[in-house]
Write a protein that holds these residues in place. Structure first.
Motif, short mmCIF file in Angstrom:
data_model
loop_
_atom_site.label_atom_id
_atom_site.label_comp_id
_atom_site.label_asym_id
_atom_site.label_seq_id
_atom_site.Cartn_x
_atom_site.Cartn_y
_atom_site.Cartn_z
N MET B 263 0.83 -1.21 0.00
CA MET B 263 0.00 0.00 0.00
C MET B 263 0.86 1.26 0.00
N ASP B 264 1.95 1.22 0.76
CA ASP B 264 2.78 2.41 0.88
C ASP B 264 3.66 2.64 -0.34
N SER B 265 3.79 1.63 -1.17
CA SER B 265 4.68 1.78 -2.32
C SER B 265 4.14 2.80 -3.32
N GLY B 266 2.84 2.98 -3.29
CA GLY B 266 2.24 3.92 -4.23
C GLY B 266 2.26 3.44 -5.66
N LYS B 267 2.61 2.16 -5.88
CA LYS B 267 2.71 1.67 -7.26
C LYS B 267 1.35 1.24 -7.82
N TRP B 268 0.40 0.98 -6.93
CA TRP B 268 -0.89 0.50 -7.41
C TRP B 268 -2.01 1.35 -6.84
N SER B 269 -3.08 1.42 -7.59
CA SER B 269 -4.20 2.23 -7.14
C SER B 269 -5.50 1.62 -7.64
N PHE B 270 -6.60 2.13 -7.13
CA PHE B 270 -7.91 1.63 -7.57
C PHE B 270 -8.37 2.45 -8.77
N GLY B 271 -7.58 2.41 -9.80
CA GLY B 271 -7.89 3.23 -10.96
C GLY B 271 -8.67 2.50 -12.04
N SER B 272 -8.96 1.24 -11.77
CA SER B 272 -9.66 0.44 -12.80
C SER B 272 -11.08 0.19 -12.35
N ASP B 273 -12.00 0.16 -13.31
CA ASP B 273 -13.35 -0.26 -12.94
C ASP B 273 -13.31 -1.75 -12.63
N PHE B 274 -14.37 -2.20 -11.96
CA PHE B 274 -14.38 -3.56 -11.42
C PHE B 274 -14.32 -4.61 -12.53
N LYS B 275 -15.15 -4.47 -13.53
CA LYS B 275 -15.23 -5.50 -14.56
C LYS B 275 -13.93 -5.67 -15.33
N SER B 276 -13.25 -4.56 -15.55
CA SER B 276 -12.01 -4.64 -16.32
C SER B 276 -10.95 -5.53 -15.66
N LEU B 277 -11.12 -5.72 -14.34
CA LEU B 277 -10.14 -6.56 -13.65
C LEU B 277 -10.23 -8.01 -14.10
N PHE B 278 -11.42 -8.43 -14.53
CA PHE B 278 -11.65 -9.87 -14.75
C PHE B 278 -11.91 -10.24 -16.20
N ALA B 279 -12.12 -9.25 -17.03
CA ALA B 279 -12.55 -9.56 -18.39
C ALA B 279 -11.79 -8.74 -19.41
N SER B 280 -10.51 -8.50 -19.13
CA SER B 280 -9.72 -7.71 -20.07
C SER B 280 -8.74 -8.61 -20.80
#
Lengths: 1149, 613
Positions: B263-280
């Protein structure tokens, strides 16, 4: 040591040159002796004997008689001439002053004088001391519609077990000598030698080319072949050299038609009834993969069968509304109404095959030649696609030349091409068309839909498929010489180069069909209006009573680009082998009472091979699959392999007074498979025989007992048929299914667990035999008892458990003892009226027992005393009936919680059972393991509480406490037998040959063997669904319906005695009727012999499988495509075994 | 003919035989494999060796029709899902053998983990052993410690899985010699001792694995995600199963530490919508995804998208209990939500009133291929759904030819592990209380994900944040779970539905009683009005099969004449509760043969509680 030995052998060959004394003036081989030319005629009971051999005894001078039986030979006065010809008693005559010598030979029915090919030489049958069988080429190989020698000799010889695992054309039969298993690792296949050189497949041999077949069964007779001969040897020699100046031409052919050997009967409407019964019991709503069945559709299927069952056939298209419909409440669900039999679509009946063989024999001057050609064109049993075929071409040329009295040279070349072609519908070998044929229920349509599109099925895919081929090219080139140093001392050196090319080509495609695997599409008319049909499939208006919305199967190109089988694949493998056999043979006849024979030699074999394959996906043109016309990914791999064996051997034979026979063999073998310090090993063997009938005190028995020989042998052979890196901890490298930036990643696996000091496995054989002949040799009996002990057996290191985290390494552990017997009886007689009869019968049995391998007592382990192949199971008592249970007010059994009074199992785990009426009744909760939905009730299997402890269980899983389990069978073929009846009379000949297995059991797996195996897939044999328990059929053989969902050993289907498949059988292997046209008729056409025949192969089979569509001979999970898990190991799902009817002719001119 | 000629023949024969005698011909080692003695030379070798772990641990959507460790197809045994007919039961018989030594991922569905298989333990131990024997000092220290970290991470991973299935397992930190019975037949090491070793491995991995080893390869953050999962699992198991408080604390603290690292690395964020996580088709640029499995046709494809495409059957489908657990978009439970129609359980209404993840997970119409009519399209793209009902699916969404990438680790999992671990520590081990800021970094950050265009067009709203000051009051909350913990658990259930977590969650929380489907809501799906939504089933063939359940639990069965009464929660066809089970199913039994094999040699392998028979 080996260097010394090597030197010895080599020097032995040369030393005799330097040490060779000039030929003795008085010796028979003298070059300066004054010779006379002796001429004469050899005749027999039928007139002149052409091709009889005339030899000057003690020399290499020999000739053969011409077509008129005439000969001429140079011999000194006083020499002894030996006249011999097959079928006649050999006669020796001393040359006296006369130079004309006519000889009359007596008919010989004494097989004891037959010369049998043995290891690196020949031996008179009567003088054999080892366990050696020779197979009659004439009886087994001629005029039969068989593809190869292996199939031909099945059942012919005691101790030789040949199994044909399926009807796949072009496949090799499995061959075992003395027991189904000789070593738990590697293979147990015998060494097959064609003219002393290993041949990779018996399919390469043209049956028409074979001169003799000998089976060496014990260590004493096989050990001279060393490293690869541990599992016995089959020696095949080929016909060599004509003896006449005139060319002799033989031509034979055979035309046959193949059909499944038995009716493969599957359940249709009854199978749906079974599904519905299972459905009710499990509590589901519908069964089926793509076409489902529920209560409603089942009723419609019953009506369909009544209405259309006899009028609509496989060629009628599948019509919506009549044959299937969509559940309007669940439009992705298709329900089937019409039942189909996949047999109609998938199996070719009366598939034609033909063979043609031609050979030329003759001699030109001192050069003898044989040229043979063969062609086999066999159709397979797969109908759609029309390309399931096997073709073989054979060509061979053999030449030999006597350069002079001392030197003979010979050379030969042989070429065989085998090509198996088939439709290429899938690359899968664990679920090929034959599995799919019997996977789905009878509702699964094949053929065309009403729009004329083929319906997606194994049928449509095979029809649309391009071809795959598996092609072998085999070349054998050999050259050799025999150097006759003296008349009784010769050296043979032979070198053979063999090359085997193996290519697999798979030309894929993409499939387009009416897609039965997905939901149907609503049908609209040309105006886009919905179409409605009635229950006969006729288009009606939507208001019509019973009108339903019409659907069509979606006509799809359903193979995604690049997915299986949209690719082209080519695999090429080349392996070559150099074989050197060099030996020297010295006959030392001290006097008639003491004869010695010495052989010393070496044998060196090196094998080198490599292979590679490439595949490219996404074909541009599916009608013309080409690498450069494909645009997808290219994948490929390859590899190399090599191994070598080097061996030195020696043999001594001693015959004393023609009745005491001794033989000793010694061999020093090296193999590349083992670490350097453990590579070399000495192996020795001995055999002895006593021809008791030659003793004077046995004279009184002569009127009845013509011959009696007692023999015994003992010997050890090493086995090295294991991978070459057993002692090295190696790791495999490969591409894995992990991609980084769209590139496949490579990985290296864990190092193999190893035992570093792996060395030879020792197979020791002890054999006692009796050969006896009675009634002037007309009746013969041969009996052998043997014990084959496999010591230092290659086996996984004993007593490992899963914590080692890998496959237990192989080392030399434990012992496997195979004991068995063999009996063969033959009888020949010719009546005075000319009727000849001959009878042959043979029987053998062997069983193998493990010892000293593991201290474990678990049933599944190779515990001390375990018989190889044994099947542990429960004893079936009977099927439960209503009367066994307490019934509730609704007449059904009452489900109660298990208590400690009832069982010790699952009383705390929430277990339930139907309450038994008998307060002391035995509950079976341990088997109620289909996640709890199965309870033993009426129609289910009741097992025997063998140990009376009130539970049905397997104790602690050991043989000491097996609970209620016991050994209920053995999957190895036991009591193999064969018998043959032959007769001939006035040109007609008849023979009938039967072959069978007396005992073999298999616990089946899959749709065809296990009731309720996988009801939602649906395929079920008629034998099961016509006779399972229902309240209306309480006397059934099979238990009440249930869906075991593809899981083995659950619920009713514990391994048990009642449903163990009895795989014993008797087959009428061959029945032949032939007629030889009389010679006087043929002479006008300059034809020597002409025989025509009809022959039936595999035509009748008697088995005990109660109508299950299973071949009793089949081996589940084994095929030429996949030897370990073919079609997921399911019983009976493979190419059907076939029978054939044939006719042919044999011609010589 | 002269003797001389004879001599020359023999000389030729003899000399060629001398050549044939050369015993060197027997030196023919295997050429196509790598030798253990000569391998271990450099970092490339280590990477090649370690790559082998990936397909085992990072299964994603598996391959072809494979179901092991896959969402939707493999992880379908949980309280979220109901099937037609009798519910699949827990194991009821001690198997003869539970052993395996295969390298292919295989899964025991009712324990969410592997068999009694030590293949990967050995693989890791061999790596660590060869490194220490052959590579110490020969490769740079940085490389050495990185790869030692990788080896120990995977060893810890495997032991975590084995412990999660079996509890106590024999612990090995060195390769087992197959000829040494003493070491091979080791007794089961107590669970806590094993996990202490795992803890040490994880600590080492976290300190030594590189922060970046290239795309697609394990780095410190991915290791942290692994560690966060397993330390939460074990820390909470130790706590809720009343085992060892000190260990519970220790593991949970590591779960927090590892999560925090990500979390502290700042490398990842919640910038994606939910569906795109599983169907891209490609997750490489998804800001939430730490590690994914890439699918490339035709070499590696899957079928998970197909089973979510609207047409393929979902035999195990979302039950009413799960539907009810989704929070309403105002952040309140349905019983007291102020969102209009919050109490309407019609499927379309649910998609409009619940957290937007509901809409991204479920179709907004009843769909009969799902046993409960609530059809999960979570793993199919929106475009895939356009082929429903007789369409011809493109390979991406049909058959086993799907190429959508599979997320393996994503930020949401890390933050939910983190917040739960913190809360357990706070409630039981004197940890500092979870603050609103903590919730904002975790639960609320997830809820603040962007919505995709379809959701926006439907007028969906992001769910209101979870506020410490006004926690939802759920009348269905278990009395032994605090309101905040209850919401943290709910968030996991919504976020991870159909993924890998649920069964293991209720196992570690000691809530397997949820699997007893006594309550009617387990037998049912969404609220339907059959005349409107399921008219096609109001036919003779559905008489006595079609059932609905009224609010009060009474069940109405369709009799052919009562179509107008067929309004209520849809009842799954032929529904029956699973066979009763006891607490023994928390752990898998040890195979009978394995126990016997120990016994025969004088060693002892104990059985798990309740399986003694």
């Amino acid at each position: 040591m080996r260097k010394l030995l090597c030197l010895f052998v080599t020097l032995g060959l040369t030393a005799n040159v330097y040490g060779a004394t000039p030929p003795d003036k008085t010796g028979p081989a003298s070059g300066v002796e004054a010779l006379d030319v002796i001429r004469g005629k050899v005749t027999g009971s039928d007139g002149p004997i052409p091709g009889a051999t005339v030899t000057v005894v003690g020399t290499n001078t020999a000739t053969v008689t011409d077509a008129g039986g005439n000969y001429s030979i140079e011999a000194p006065q006083g020499a002894v001439l030996r006249f011999s010809s097959v079928g006649y008693t050999t006669k020796e005559v001393t040359v006296t002053s006369a130079t004309a010598l006519n000889v009359i030979l007596e008919d010989d029915d004494n097989t004891l004088n037959e010369v049998v090919v043995v290891g690196y030489g020949t031996q008179k049958k009567g003088n054999l001391t080892g366990a050696v069988s020779s197979i009659s080429v004439k009886e087994n190989l001629e005029s039969r519609p068989i593809a190869d020698v292996g199939r031909a000799i099945q059942g012919s010889t005691p101790g030789l077990t040949i199994t044909i695992p399926s009807g796949e054309v072009g496949s090799d039969p499995t061959i075992r000598i003395r027991g189904a298993l000789s070593s738990v690792q590697g293979n147990s296949t015998p060494l097959i030698l064609l003219d002393n050189v290993e041949i990779p497949s018996i399919q390469y041999v043209n049956p028409d080319d074979v001169e003799s077949i000998t089976v060496l069964k014990d260590a004493a007779s096989a050990s001279i072949y060393g490293a690869k001969a541990a599992f016995g040897v089959i020696l095949i020699t080929t016909k060599t050299g004509g003896t006449k100046d005139k060319i002799s031409v033989n031509y034979s052919n055979n035309f046959s038609f193949q059909n499944p050997f038995k009716e493969y009967k599957m359940g249709r409407v009854n199978a749906l009834k079974y599904s519905i019964d299972a459905l009710d019991r499990v509590g589901g709503t519908a069964y089926g993969a793509f076409y489902r069945v529920n209560h409603e559709s089942y009723q419609r299927a019953v009506e369909w069968d009544k209405k259309y069952g006899s009028t609509i056939g496989p060629n009628d298209p599948t019509v919506y509304g009549r044959d299937w419909y969509v559940d309007p409440g669940s439009p992705t669900v298709k329900l089937g109404v019409r039942t189909y039999d996949p047999y109609d679509y998938m199996i070719r009946e009366w598939a034609p095959s033909q063979t043609h063989n031609m050979s030329l024999n003759g001699s030109v001057g001192k050069t003898r030649y044989t040229a043979t050609f063969g062609l086999l064109n066999q159709s397979g049993m797969l109908k759609p696609g029309d390309s399931d075929k096997f073709k073989r071409y054979n060509g061979a040329l053999r030449l030999s030349n006597d350069i002079n009295r001392y030197l003979t040279i010979r050379a030969g070349a042989m070429f065989t091409q085998r090509n198996k072609v088939m439709p290429y519908a899938t690359s899968s070998t664990t679920a090929d068309p034959w599995l799919y044929m019997y996977r789905w229920s009878s509702l699964y349509p094949m053929g065309y839909d009403e729009n004329g599109n083929p319906i997606r099925s194994p049928w449509s895919e095979n029809m649309a498929a391009n071809e795959a081929s598996m092609r072998h090219n085999y070349i054998n080139m050999n050259a050799g010489t025999t150097i006759n140093i003296t008349g009784n001392w010769k050296v043979d050196v032979d070198y053979t180069f063999t090359n085997e090319d193996y290519s697999i080509a798979r030309n894929g495609t993409r499939f387009t069909a009416a897609n039965s695997w997905v939901a149907g599409k609503p049908r609209n008319d040309a105006d886009g209006k919905p179409v409605y049909v009635n229950s006969d499939g006729q288009v009606v208006s939507s208001e019509t009573a019973g009108a339903i919305r019409a659907y069509d199967l979606s006509y799809d190109a359903y193979t995604a680009n690049g997915t299986n089988p949209d690719h082209i694949y080519l695999r090429a493998e080349n392996s070559y082998r150099h074989t050197v056999n060099a030996l020297t043979t010295y006959d030392w006849r001290i006097n008639p009472a003491n004869e010695f024979k010495f052989i010393a030699g070496l044998n060196r074999v090196t094998t080198d091979g490599k292979y590679n394959w490439t595949q490219r996906t996404n074909l541009l043109d599916i009608t013309n699959p080409q690498f450069d016309l494909a645009v997808g990914d290219i994948t490929g791999s390859g590899g190399v392999y090599w191994d070598a064996q080097l061996g030195y051997f020696g043999r001594i034979n001693y015959v004393h007074k023609d009745r005491y026979l001794l033989e000793g063999n010694l061999r020093y073998d090296g193999s590349s498979k083992f670490p350097a310090d453990l590579r070399w090993r000495w192996f020795k063997s001995f055999s002895a025989g006593w021809i008791a009938s030659e003793e004077s005190f046995m004279e009184w028995t002569k009127p009845v007992l013509s011959h009696l020989k007692l023999r015994g042998s003992w010997g050890v052979i090493g086995n090295q048929t294991v991978p070459s890196d057993l002692y090295v901890s190696n790791m495999t490298a490969s591409q894995i299914l992990w991609f980084v930036n769209n590139n496949r990643v490579n990985a290296v696996g864990s190092p193999s667990l190893t035992v570093p000091n792996v060395t030879w496995e020792d197979l020791e054989t002890l054999d006692f035999g009796v050969d006896a002949r009675f009634l002037q040799n007309r009746l013969g009996i041969t009996f052998d008892w043997f014990r084959k002990t496999t010591k230092n057996m290659f086996a996984p290191v004993e007593g490992t458990t899963w914590t080692i985290g890998g496959t237990a390494p192989l080392g030399n552990y434990g012992r496997l003892t195979t004991t068995g017997f063999e009996v063969a009886v033959d009888f020949n007689h010719r009546f005075t009226n000319g009727l000849g009869i001959n009878l042959r019968a043979n029987l053998d049995d062997a069983k193998s027992v493990f010892n000293d391998y593991t201290s474990s007592r678990l049933m599944g382990s190779n515990y001390d005393g375990k018989v190889y192949g044994e099947i542990w199971g429960y004893e079936t008592d009977r099927l439960y009936q209503y009367s066994d249970f307490e019934l509730g007010a609704d007449g059904k059994p009452i489900l109660v919680d298990l208590t400690a009074d009832m069982t010790r199992y699952y009383t705390s785990g929430g277990g339930k059972a139907y309450q038994l009426k008998d307060p002391n009744g035995v509950y079976q909760p341990r088997f109620q393991n289909s996640t709890g939905a199965f309870f033993f009730g009426p129609g289910d299997v009741k097992f025997v509480d063998r140990n009376g402890d009130g539970e049905i269980d397997n104790g602690d899983g050991t043989i000491d406490n097996p609970g209620d389990m016991k050994v209920i069978g053995n999957f190895t073929p036991r009591y193999n037998y064969g018998f043959r009846i032959g007769a001939d009379y006035k040109g007609f000949d008849f023979s009938a040959f039967f072959q069978g297995v007396g005992q073999r059991s298999v616990w089946g797996e899959g749709f065809l063997a296990i009731p309720g195996w996988h009801v939602s897939d649906g395929a079920m044999p008629a034998a099961i669904v016509d006779d399972y328990w229902t309240p209306e059929n309480q006397d059934a053989f099979y238990p009440a319906a249930f869906n075991n969902a593809g899981t083995a050993n659950v619920n009713n289907m514990q391994v048990q005695s009642r449903y163990l498949l009895d795989m014993s059988y008797l087959r009428a292997k061959n029945i032949t009727l032939g007629y030889s046209i009389p010679k006087n008729v043929l002479q006008k056409a300059h034809i020597n012999t002409l025989r025509v025949y009809v022959s039936l192969e595999n035509f009748f089979t008697w088995d005990k499988l109660n109508g299950l569509p299973i071949d009793p001979e089949e081996v589940a999970g084994y095929s030429m495509f996949n030897t370990t898990n073919y079609n997921s190991g399911r019983t009976g799902v493979g190419t059907p075994t076939f029978k054939s009817a044939s006719l042919g002719l044999q011609l010589n001119f | 003919m002269s003797i001389k000629k004879n001599i020359s023949y023999l000389l030729i024969a003899a000399s060629s035989l001398l050549a044939a005698c050369n015993p060197d011909v027997l030196d023919r080692p295997e050429l196509t494999k790598v030798n253990d003695n000569t391998f271990w030379k450099n970092e490339t070798d280590l990477r090649l060796y370690a790559n082998d772990f990936y397909v085992n641990y990072f299964v994603g959507y598996n391959s072809s029709f494979g179901t092991a460790y896959t969402p939707l197809r493999g992880y379908i045994f949980a309280d979220d899902f109901t099937t037609a007919g009798t519910q699949g039961g827990f194991e009821s018989v001690v198997p003869n053998s539970r052993g395996a030594s295969t390298a292919t991922p295989t899964m025991l569905t009712s324990y969410s983990g592997p068999s009694w298989n030590f293949y990967w333990v050995r693989k890791a131990n061999v790596m660590l052993d060869r490194m220490s024997k052959k590579m110490q000092g020969t490769i740079p220290a940085e490389q050495y410690s990185h790869w030692e970290g990788v080896g120990r991470l995977f060893r810890g991973f495997e032991y975590s899985r084995l412990v999660s299935v079996f509890g106590d397992v024999p612990y090995f930190d060195a390769e087992v010699d197959p000829s040494n019975e003493e070491s091979m037949y080791r007794e089961r090491t107590p669970r806590g001792e094993v996990m202490d070793k795992v803890y040490d491995d994880f600590k080492f991995a976290l300190a030594n694995i590189r922060t970046d080893d290239g795309v697609g390869y394990v780095n410190r953050y991915i290791a942290a995600a692994v560690i966060s999962n397993w330390m939460l699992f074990e820390g909470s198991w130790q706590h809720y199963h009343g085992l060892d408080a000190a260990r519970s604390k220790k593991y949970l603290e590591l779960a927090v530490e590892a999560s925090q690292l990500v979390m502290d690395s700042g490398k990842w964020s919640f910038g994606s919508d939910f569906k795109s996580l599983f169907a891209s088709e490609n997750l490489a640029s998804n800001p939430e995804v730490l590690l994914f499995r890439s699918y490339v046709s035709p070499l590696l494809t899957h079928a998970i998208g197909s089973y979510s495409n609207g047409t393929e059957g979902q035999a195990a489908a979302a039950n009413l209990n799960l539907l009810k657990s989704f929070i309403c978009s105002d952040g309140k439970v349905w019983q007291n939500s102020e969102v209009p129609n919050a109490k309407n359980f019609g499927i379309r209404n649910l998609t409009l009133t619940r957290d937007p993840r509901f809409e991204a997970t479920f179709l907004d119409t009843v769909n009969v291929p799902a046993a409960t009519l609530a059809y999960a399209h979570k793993f199919a793209s929106r475009s895939a759904l356009t082929f429903m009902y007789g369409g011809t699916y493109p390979p991406e969404w049909g058959s086993s030819t799907n190429t959508s990438d599979a997320p393996i680790y994503r930020l949401a999992e890390v933050v939910l592990n983190w917040i739960e671990a913190k809360q357990i520590l706070a409630e039981n081990h004197g940890g500092s209380a979870v603050t609103q800021a903590d919730l904002d970094k975790s639960v609320n950050a997830i809820r603040n994900r962007p919505l995709d265009a379809v959701a926006t067009a439907k007028g969906l709203q992001k769910t209101a944040p979870l506020m410490l000051t006004s926690l939802p009051e759920d009348p269905d909350r278990d009395a032994d779970v605090s309101p905040l913990m209850w919401e943290i658990r709910r968030e996991r259930r919504m976020e991870f539905v159909f993924e890998h977590t649920r069964l293991n969650d209720i196992r570690r929380w000691k809530k397997l009683q949820y699997m007893n489907f006594q309550k009617g809501e387990y037998s049912a799906g969404p609220w339907i009005d059959a005349r409107r939504e399921l008219a096609t089933q109001l036919t003779a063939s559905y008489v006595s099969r079609l059932r609905v359940m009224k609010e009060d639990g009474t069940v109405i069965t369709y009799d052919g004449t009562n179509a107008d009464q067929m309004v209520g929660y849809y009842v799954v066809m032929n529904y029956a509760n699973r066979v009763a089970f006891t607490d023994r199913v928390y752990l898998s039994p040890i195979g009978r043969n394995e126990i016997q094999a120990y016994k025969e040699r004088g060693y002892n392998l104990t059985q798990n509680p309740g399986w003694g028979e």
